[in-house]
Design a protein around this motif. Structure first.
Motif, PDB file in Angstrom:
ATOM      1  N   GLU A 190       0.819  -1.213   0.000  1.00 31.90           N
ATOM      2  CA  GLU A 190       0.000   0.000   0.000  1.00 31.90           C
ATOM      3  C   GLU A 190       0.857   1.268   0.000  1.00 31.90           C
ATOM      4  N   LYS A 191       2.137   1.145  -0.327  1.00 28.00           N
ATOM      5  CA  LYS A 191       3.037   2.294  -0.183  1.00 28.00           C
ATOM      6  C   LYS A 191       2.499   3.522  -0.901  1.00 28.00           C
ATOM      7  N   ILE A 243       6.907   8.782  19.194  1.00 30.03           N
ATOM      8  CA  ILE A 243       7.879   9.603  18.464  1.00 30.03           C
ATOM      9  C   ILE A 243       7.178  10.431  17.398  1.00 30.03           C
ATOM     10  N   MET A 244       6.249   9.812  16.693  1.00 30.58           N
ATOM     11  CA  MET A 244       5.498  10.532  15.666  1.00 30.58           C
ATOM     12  C   MET A 244       4.717  11.700  16.274  1.00 30.58           C
ATOM     13  N   ASP A 245       4.063  11.437  17.391  1.00 31.19           N
ATOM     14  CA  ASP A 245       3.269  12.493  18.035  1.00 31.19           C
ATOM     15  C   ASP A 245       4.143  13.664  18.459  1.00 31.19           C
ATOM     16  N   LYS A 246       5.333  13.368  18.981  1.00 29.18           N
ATOM     17  CA  LYS A 246       6.249  14.430  19.417  1.00 29.18           C
ATOM     18  C   LYS A 246       6.720  15.288  18.243  1.00 29.18           C
ATOM     19  N   ASN A 247       6.814  14.664  17.073  1.00 26.74           N
ATOM     20  CA  ASN A 247       7.298  15.375  15.879  1.00 26.74           C
ATOM     21  C   ASN A 247       6.173  15.824  14.955  1.00 26.74           C
ATOM     22  N   ASN A 248       4.934  15.668  15.429  1.00 33.12           N
ATOM     23  CA  ASN A 248       3.763  16.072  14.659  1.00 33.12           C
ATOM     24  C   ASN A 248       3.645  15.340  13.324  1.00 33.12           C
ATOM     25  N   PHE A 249       4.086  14.078  13.306  1.00 31.28           N
ATOM     26  CA  PHE A 249       3.909  13.239  12.120  1.00 31.28           C
ATOM     27  C   PHE A 249       2.573  12.512  12.231  1.00 31.28           C
ATOM     28  N   LYS A 250       1.874  12.423  11.129  1.00 27.51           N
ATOM     29  CA  LYS A 250       0.511  11.880  11.150  1.00 27.51           C
ATOM     30  C   LYS A 250       0.370  10.510  10.484  1.00 27.51           C
ATOM     31  N   THR A 251       1.211  10.224   9.495  1.00 24.76           N
ATOM     32  CA  THR A 251       1.032   8.994   8.718  1.00 24.76           C
ATOM     33  C   THR A 251       2.327   8.194   8.656  1.00 24.76           C
ATOM     34  N   ALA A 252       2.172   6.865   8.533  1.00 28.49           N
ATOM     35  CA  ALA A 252       3.350   5.992   8.520  1.00 28.49           C
ATOM     36  C   ALA A 252       3.171   4.835   7.553  1.00 28.49           C
ATOM     37  N   ILE A 253       4.280   4.410   6.978  1.00 26.63           N
ATOM     38  CA  ILE A 253       4.336   3.157   6.233  1.00 26.63           C
ATOM     39  C   ILE A 253       4.991   2.136   7.159  1.00 26.63           C
ATOM     40  N   ILE A 254       4.299   1.031   7.393  1.00 27.80           N
ATOM     41  CA  ILE A 254       4.849  -0.028   8.236  1.00 27.80           C
ATOM     42  C   ILE A 254       5.651  -0.982   7.364  1.00 27.80           C
ATOM     43  N   VAL A 255       6.897  -1.230   7.758  1.00 27.49           N
ATOM     44  CA  VAL A 255       7.792  -2.100   6.998  1.00 27.49           C
ATOM     45  C   VAL A 255       8.150  -3.327   7.816  1.00 27.49           C
ATOM     46  N   SER A 256       7.894  -4.488   7.246  1.00 28.88           N
ATOM     47  CA  SER A 256       8.307  -5.744   7.870  1.00 28.88           C
ATOM     48  C   SER A 256       8.251  -6.836   6.812  1.00 28.88           C
ATOM     49  N   ASP A 257       8.382  -8.092   7.248  1.00 32.03           N
ATOM     50  CA  ASP A 257       8.250  -9.206   6.317  1.00 32.03           C
ATOM     51  C   ASP A 257       6.778  -9.424   5.976  1.00 32.03           C
ATOM     52  N   GLU A 284      -3.623  -0.194  13.810  1.00 37.85           N
ATOM     53  CA  GLU A 284      -5.025   0.253  13.850  1.00 37.85           C
ATOM     54  C   GLU A 284      -5.481   0.477  15.292  1.00 37.85           C
ATOM     55  N   ASN A 285      -5.134  -0.443  16.175  1.00 41.14           N
ATOM     56  CA  ASN A 285      -5.532  -0.331  17.578  1.00 41.14           C
ATOM     57  C   ASN A 285      -4.820   0.812  18.301  1.00 41.14           C
ATOM     58  N   CYS A 286      -3.708   1.278  17.731  1.00 44.20           N
ATOM     59  CA  CYS A 286      -2.987   2.426  18.297  1.00 44.20           C
ATOM     60  C   CYS A 286      -3.453   3.747  17.678  1.00 44.20           C
ATOM     61  N   ASN A 287      -4.511   3.666  16.880  1.00 41.74           N
ATOM     62  CA  ASN A 287      -5.031   4.856  16.182  1.00 41.74           C
ATOM     63  C   ASN A 287      -3.964   5.508  15.303  1.00 41.74           C
ATOM     64  N   LEU A 288      -3.163   4.654  14.684  1.00 38.63           N
ATOM     65  CA  LEU A 288      -2.110   5.123  13.800  1.00 38.63           C
ATOM     66  C   LEU A 288      -2.560   4.983  12.347  1.00 38.63           C
ATOM     67  N   THR A 289      -2.536   6.075  11.617  1.00 33.32           N
ATOM     68  CA  THR A 289      -2.852   6.030  10.193  1.00 33.32           C
ATOM     69  C   THR A 289      -1.652   5.437   9.463  1.00 33.32           C
ATOM     70  N   ALA A 290      -1.791   4.199   9.038  1.00 34.91           N
ATOM     71  CA  ALA A 290      -0.636   3.477   8.518  1.00 34.91           C
ATOM     72  C   ALA A 290      -0.961   2.716   7.249  1.00 34.91           C
ATOM     73  N   PHE A 291       0.078   2.482   6.457  1.00 37.58           N
ATOM     74  CA  PHE A 291      -0.036   1.751   5.205  1.00 37.58           C
ATOM     75  C   PHE A 291       0.982   0.606   5.217  1.00 37.58           C
ATOM     76  N   SER A 292       0.578  -0.506   4.680  1.00 38.02           N
ATOM     77  CA  SER A 292       1.422  -1.704   4.687  1.00 38.02           C
ATOM     78  C   SER A 292       2.358  -1.717   3.485  1.00 38.02           C
TER      79      SER A 292
END
Length: 200
Positions: free
Chosen positions: A38-39, A131-145, A157-165
């Protein structure tokens, strides 16, 4: 008496069949989810941690970091959060060692943020969100296997983080010998996480 035994046998068969169907459908769901990328433009890439190997990044962690570096170089993210606390017997945190590797591959130091408190996936995400909240970042791409992504995204999702796989395309889990145990583990952890989440 025979009727009672028959009812018990039928009930046991139904329970076992239901469990097997649940395991199969969850396994398929985990595998299929890992095929999605979903990048898109986001503030940060969060690289989920993996154990070190003799105070160097393990092959698994290395490929996750490489993918995040590519996302940065391609302009998808502005920063990369490297995650992982201090493992037993290590001098430096997993995140610090990951930073040294990322810098050796050309990722600018100013683009790197370290999350050095976590020991498990959920903590990777929780502390990265801080860390995102401290830096006012709103969106993230989650990287893993790939096989890790479904559980990780549920946690985001449960952390209320707007994220993309965005699973790494160069995962080290390529053969049945490595993938089957990974899937089995993820099924147990994913189901367990969802059950525990109900009571939180």
């Amino acid at each position: 008496m025979n009727k009672t035994k028959s009812i018990i046998s039928t009930t046991i068969i139904i329970i076992i069949s239901t469990i097997l169907i649940g395991v199969f459908t969850t396994s398929v769901s985990i595998v299929n989810y890992g095929k999605k990328d979903e990048k898109q433009s986001a503030d940060v890439a969060i690289v989920l941690g993996a154990a070190l190997s003799y105070n160097t990044v393990s092959p698994v962690y290395r490929e996750r970091i490489n993918h995040a570096i590519n996302l940065y170089n391609e302009g998808y993210v502005k920063r990369v959060i490297l995650t992982g606390g201090m493992g037993e017997g290590n001098i430096y945190s997993d995140a610090f060692i990951a930073m040294e590797y990322a810098r050796s591959k050309g990722l600018p130091e100013e683009a790197i943020l370290l999350e050095e408190k976590s020991t498990v996936t959920e903590e990777n995400i929780i502390y990265s969100k801080e860390i995102m909240d401290k830096n006012n970042f709103k969106t993230a791409i989650i990287v893993s296997d790939p096989l890790h992504m479904k559980r990780a995204m549920k946690m985001a999702e449960n952390c209320n983080l707007t994220a993309f796989s965005s699973p790494t395309p160069t995962t080290m889990y390529k053969t049945n010998k490595t993938q089957i145990p990974f899937v089995a583990r993820e099924v147990l952890l994913y189901v367990g996480y969802n059950i525990i989440s109900i009571f939180k």
